[in-house]
Design a protein around this motif. Structure first.
Motif, PDB file in Angstrom:
ATOM      1  N   GLY A   1      56.542  -2.725  41.135  1.00 14.17           N
ATOM      2  CA  GLY A   1      55.812  -1.472  41.317  1.00 14.17           C
ATOM      3  C   GLY A   1      55.047  -1.127  40.051  1.00 14.17           C
ATOM      4  N   GLN A   2      55.307   0.067  39.487  1.00 20.02           N
ATOM      5  CA  GLN A   2      54.670   0.504  38.251  1.00 20.02           C
ATOM      6  C   GLN A   2      55.507   0.171  37.011  1.00 20.02           C
ATOM      7  N   ASP A   3      56.681  -0.422  37.216  1.00 21.08           N
ATOM      8  CA  ASP A   3      57.612  -0.661  36.126  1.00 21.08           C
ATOM      9  C   ASP A   3      57.765  -2.158  35.850  1.00 21.08           C
ATOM     10  N   VAL A   4      58.563  -2.465  34.856  1.00 16.50           N
ATOM     11  CA  VAL A   4      58.841  -3.853  34.504  1.00 16.50           C
ATOM     12  C   VAL A   4      60.350  -4.067  34.486  1.00 16.50           C
ATOM     13  N   ALA A   5      60.806  -5.082  35.223  1.00 13.96           N
ATOM     14  CA  ALA A   5      62.212  -5.464  35.214  1.00 13.96           C
ATOM     15  C   ALA A   5      62.416  -6.489  34.109  1.00 13.96           C
ATOM     16  N   LEU A   6      63.402  -6.238  33.246  1.00 17.65           N
ATOM     17  CA  LEU A   6      63.681  -7.093  32.099  1.00 17.65           C
ATOM     18  C   LEU A   6      65.115  -7.606  32.180  1.00 17.65           C
ATOM     19  N   LEU A   7      65.270  -8.910  32.148  1.00 17.41           N
ATOM     20  CA  LEU A   7      66.589  -9.530  32.190  1.00 17.41           C
ATOM     21  C   LEU A   7      66.906 -10.111  30.819  1.00 17.41           C
ATOM     22  N   ASP A   8      67.982  -9.621  30.178  1.00 16.13           N
ATOM     23  CA  ASP A   8      68.298 -10.107  28.840  1.00 16.13           C
ATOM     24  C   ASP A   8      69.208 -11.327  28.887  1.00 16.13           C
ATOM     25  N   GLY A   9      69.510 -11.865  27.709  1.00 16.97           N
ATOM     26  CA  GLY A   9      70.271 -13.093  27.634  1.00 16.97           C
ATOM     27  C   GLY A   9      71.689 -12.990  28.119  1.00 16.97           C
ATOM     28  N   ALA A  10      72.212 -11.758  28.219  1.00 16.58           N
ATOM     29  CA  ALA A  10      73.585 -11.556  28.688  1.00 16.58           C
ATOM     30  C   ALA A  10      73.664 -11.372  30.200  1.00 16.58           C
ATOM     31  N   GLY A  11      72.524 -11.411  30.884  1.00 13.94           N
ATOM     32  CA  GLY A  11      72.520 -11.228  32.329  1.00 13.94           C
ATOM     33  C   GLY A  11      72.438  -9.784  32.770  1.00 13.94           C
ATOM     34  N   THR A  12      72.017  -8.885  31.869  1.00 13.65           N
ATOM     35  CA  THR A  12      71.859  -7.468  32.202  1.00 13.65           C
ATOM     36  C   THR A  12      70.413  -7.198  32.582  1.00 13.65           C
ATOM     37  N   LEU A  13      70.223  -6.596  33.739  1.00 16.33           N
ATOM     38  CA  LEU A  13      68.887  -6.311  34.262  1.00 16.33           C
ATOM     39  C   LEU A  13      68.586  -4.823  34.118  1.00 16.33           C
ATOM     40  N   ARG A  14      67.481  -4.514  33.446  1.00 16.26           N
ATOM     41  CA  ARG A  14      67.057  -3.131  33.257  1.00 16.26           C
ATOM     42  C   ARG A  14      65.637  -2.951  33.742  1.00 16.26           C
ATOM     43  N   LEU A  15      65.298  -1.709  34.088  1.00 10.87           N
ATOM     44  CA  LEU A  15      63.957  -1.364  34.533  1.00 10.87           C
ATOM     45  C   LEU A  15      63.319  -0.476  33.475  1.00 10.87           C
ATOM     46  N   ARG A  16      62.143  -0.869  32.970  1.00 15.28           N
ATOM     47  CA  ARG A  16      61.446  -0.118  31.932  1.00 15.28           C
ATOM     48  C   ARG A  16      60.180   0.497  32.527  1.00 15.28           C
ATOM     49  N   ASP A  17      59.991   1.814  32.339  1.00 17.20           N
ATOM     50  CA  ASP A  17      58.803   2.473  32.872  1.00 17.20           C
ATOM     51  C   ASP A  17      57.668   2.443  31.861  1.00 17.20           C
ATOM     52  N   ALA A  18      56.525   3.047  32.232  1.00 14.72           N
ATOM     53  CA  ALA A  18      55.339   3.002  31.385  1.00 14.72           C
ATOM     54  C   ALA A  18      55.539   3.715  30.056  1.00 14.72           C
ATOM     55  N   ASN A  19      56.502   4.620  29.983  1.00 13.54           N
ATOM     56  CA  ASN A  19      56.791   5.352  28.747  1.00 13.54           C
ATOM     57  C   ASN A  19      57.824   4.651  27.876  1.00 13.54           C
ATOM     58  N   GLY A  20      58.275   3.491  28.313  1.00  8.20           N
ATOM     59  CA  GLY A  20      59.252   2.744  27.533  1.00  8.20           C
ATOM     60  C   GLY A  20      60.691   3.137  27.790  1.00  8.20           C
ATOM     61  N   GLN A  21      60.910   4.019  28.756  1.00  9.37           N
ATOM     62  CA  GLN A  21      62.268   4.441  29.090  1.00  9.37           C
ATOM     63  C   GLN A  21      62.917   3.400  29.997  1.00  9.37           C
ATOM     64  N   GLU A  22      64.180   3.079  29.714  1.00  4.51           N
ATOM     65  CA  GLU A  22      64.879   2.060  30.481  1.00  4.51           C
ATOM     66  C   GLU A  22      66.094   2.631  31.195  1.00  4.51           C
ATOM     67  N   ARG A  23      66.449   1.996  32.307  1.00  7.60           N
ATOM     68  CA  ARG A  23      67.701   2.316  32.986  1.00  7.60           C
ATOM     69  C   ARG A  23      68.307   1.029  33.537  1.00  7.60           C
ATOM     70  N   LEU A  24      69.613   1.023  33.576  1.00 13.22           N
ATOM     71  CA  LEU A  24      70.347  -0.153  34.032  1.00 13.22           C
ATOM     72  C   LEU A  24      70.218  -0.328  35.538  1.00 13.22           C
TER      73      LEU A  24
END
Length: 288
Positions: free
Chosen positions: A112-135
């Protein structure tokens, strides 16, 4: 997500007639060349002369690219992949901007309008246009592929079963709810979801040959689409002509319709797969 079983299957085919008879589509070569022209100088400016972009995530006008701090001197093992910083690339304008400058990610996809980021530990977070993240989820193996509506994504999941080759396929909505759609013995991985949001295609090694299977978002019984009746010993000495190669990742998949999936089978060669009939063929394109 890279897993040894599927990668070894693809490596067995390199140089075989199945690949030799299917040169890369010229349109795909042009897209890669165009991306490099924009990404190479932008990455060097943002991250330094040793940095390199090594992976494009997604298809379409807006894509993400993974950047390594420097190319490793020694070849890495299949499961030992370098961590990435993430940039956003606009194919129509060539614009490149940094999304996540930290070298800590395995994968990323636009949702959508956000970016899903998967880190090396297998944790998936969603980052919005303002840089705010949620698990969103944990124990995610990779192979992120968002729905056309941008309200969920399918992914390969770690099952917690001992052994590196026990994975499942699931769907994760933007509230962080995870639903397992396929979990056969061994590897179930590399999922993709159709534009209408109903059909999920994935690759499984449950029959001893990496093959496409299909299920639904409700998690119905999986049905084998390709390589039906083949066993791994039949690939020794070169694959039979009816063999359909698996994709190298979910990041180079695109749906041409609700029924037809196009994917990278390795070496820059793309194939098309009808997920209703199981018919598959190399997509070599025209000469121009």
């Amino acid at each position: 997500m890279k897993n040894r079983y599927l990668v070894l299957t693809v490596m067995t085919l390199v140089g075989s007639p199945a690949f030799a008879e299917a040169p890369p589509n010229p349109a795909d070569l042009r897209r890669v060349t165009k991306a490099r022209e924009s990404l190479v100088p932008a990455v060097e400016k943002a991250f330094g002369p040793r940095a390199r972009f090594v992976q494009l995530f997604g298809q379409g006008r807006e894509m993400l690219a993974g950047v390594v701090a420097e190319v490793p001197v020694e070849p890495l093992g299949t499961d030992d992949l370098p961590l990435l910083a993430i940039v956003r690339y606009a194919e129509d304008t060539g614009a490149v901007r940094v999304v996540a400058p930290e070298f800590k990610y395995r994968e990323a996809r636009i949702v959508g309008q956000d970016v899903a980021l998967l880190d090396g530990a297998g944790t998936l977070r969603l980052r919005d246009a303002n840089g705010q993240e949620r698990l969103l989820a944990e124990q995610v193996g990779g192979d992120l592929f968002p729905t056309a509506k941008g309200d969920a994504l399918v992914a390969t999941l770690k099952t917690g079963v001992p052994g590196p080759h026990e994975t499942a396929v699931g769907i994760i909505d933007l509230k962080g709810r995870v639903k397992v759609l396929a979990d056969g013995p061994g590897v179930d991985a590399t999922p993709s979801i159709s534009p209408d949001g109903r059909t999920v295609v994935f690759v499984s090694g449950r029959t001893s040959v990496a093959s496409f299977f299909v299920t639904t978002v409700e998690g119905g019984e999986a049905r084998q689409l390709t390589n039906v009746g083949l066993e791994n010993w039949m690939l020794f000495g070169g694959p039979p002509k009816e063999f359909v190669p698996p994709p190298v990742s979910s990041h180079h998949m695109e749906w041409l319709s609700d029924d037809v999936l196009r994917y990278n089978a390795g070496g820059g060669v793309f194939w098309t797969l009808n997920v209703r009939t199981g018919h598959a063929a190399a997509d070599v394109g025209g000469a121009k």
